[in-house]
Design a protein around this motif. Sequence first.
Motif, PDB file in Angstrom:
ATOM      1  N   LYS A 177       0.843  -1.188   0.000  1.00  0.00           N
ATOM      2  CA  LYS A 177       0.000   0.000   0.000  1.00  0.00           C
ATOM      3  C   LYS A 177       0.879   1.238   0.000  1.00  0.00           C
ATOM      4  O   LYS A 177       1.731   1.409   0.880  1.00  0.00           O
ATOM      5  CB  LYS A 177      -0.913   0.008   1.238  1.00  0.00           C
ATOM      6  N   THR A 179       1.189   5.331   0.267  1.00  0.00           N
ATOM      7  CA  THR A 179       0.493   6.511   0.797  1.00  0.00           C
ATOM      8  C   THR A 179       1.403   7.728   0.685  1.00  0.00           C
ATOM      9  O   THR A 179       2.634   7.609   0.678  1.00  0.00           O
ATOM     10  CB  THR A 179       0.072   6.317   2.263  1.00  0.00           C
ATOM     11  N   GLU A 190      -3.565   5.007  -8.891  1.00  0.00           N
ATOM     12  CA  GLU A 190      -2.774   3.814  -8.583  1.00  0.00           C
ATOM     13  C   GLU A 190      -2.726   2.882  -9.788  1.00  0.00           C
ATOM     14  O   GLU A 190      -3.735   2.694 -10.477  1.00  0.00           O
ATOM     15  CB  GLU A 190      -3.356   3.092  -7.364  1.00  0.00           C
ATOM     16  N   TYR A 192      -0.974  -1.009 -11.081  1.00  0.00           N
ATOM     17  CA  TYR A 192      -0.272  -2.247 -10.736  1.00  0.00           C
ATOM     18  C   TYR A 192       0.033  -3.003 -12.022  1.00  0.00           C
ATOM     19  O   TYR A 192      -0.824  -3.130 -12.880  1.00  0.00           O
ATOM     20  CB  TYR A 192      -1.134  -3.111  -9.809  1.00  0.00           C
ATOM     21  N   SER A 204       2.015   4.649  -7.531  1.00  0.00           N
ATOM     22  CA  SER A 204       1.045   5.667  -7.131  1.00  0.00           C
ATOM     23  C   SER A 204       1.491   6.995  -7.731  1.00  0.00           C
ATOM     24  O   SER A 204       2.650   7.389  -7.593  1.00  0.00           O
ATOM     25  CB  SER A 204       0.958   5.770  -5.607  1.00  0.00           C
TER      26      SER A 204
END
Length: 300
Positions: A177, A179, A190, A192, A204
Amino acid sequence: MRMFCLLLAAVISPVFTEDWRANVVQNLDALVTSCVVVPCSFSHPKENLPSSRLRGIWHFSTDKSKRIYYQDITQVLENFRGRTRLLGHLGQDNCTLEITDVKDHDNGPFCFRIELARTETDTSTVDKFSFVESCVTLRMLPDPPKPTLSHPKTAIQDRPYIISCSVRHTCPSHVPKLTWSRGTADEITEVYKDTGFGYWEAQSILTIVPDEKDDHSEVTCTAQFNGQKTSSTSLTLNVKRTENYNHIIIPAVAAFGTAVISAVFCIFMVKRYKTRIAELQNQEGSVWNRLSRLSRRRRT
């Protein structure tokens, strides 16, 4: 004829044995306390193998009896029980393995083995094959990798500024994750993707509009991995002010305004001065005329 048969057998035998193949990544990073996914696929000479009759096994390369995964958990090494599972379907030739709560001694090498049971109820095998030449060795990582930041060198005031934060990992079933220390959900995108060879990338993208006060402020991206380990990378914003010509325009306008006012005042004073002179000249002419008439009267 005998020599021909022997030669034919020598040529055909490898062909059949080569039908049993496995595609497994040989080396893979694994973060301790996190998880790792080992991509695995295999091929076989059989057709339409039913999943219910297939048995997948992962074991140490040095000893087939040391199993780290098997559907009968009692036959799995105690240290691996509850930590391994197949993510793929054997009926689709997918033998992908997941290991969770990675220990610093889970380095392997690990190999895959396939067995075909006689029937669904009769577990005795009629065919089996171990892919001991296609095994995976894990490189244990005690600390997580740091995120990588990509961004322009300079930010411009009141203009969009894009920062990309990415981190490589080996556990797509539990994606890290990412941030940010600033920004809202609307400003973050985001992504992937599979980068191949058992590695994935979490990315991100932050888009902000910096202000003058953001100059020399820090923006931090933090990656939290499965198992709660974290790493972070920061950058210091270098905000360039938007070009502003007020320091030139305002003095120029003030000087021009002063010049105009002065010119108008001068013109007004000159006109008034000329008018006064004309009035005085008229007055002097009238007095002279009067004196001339008086002098002429006295002479007569």
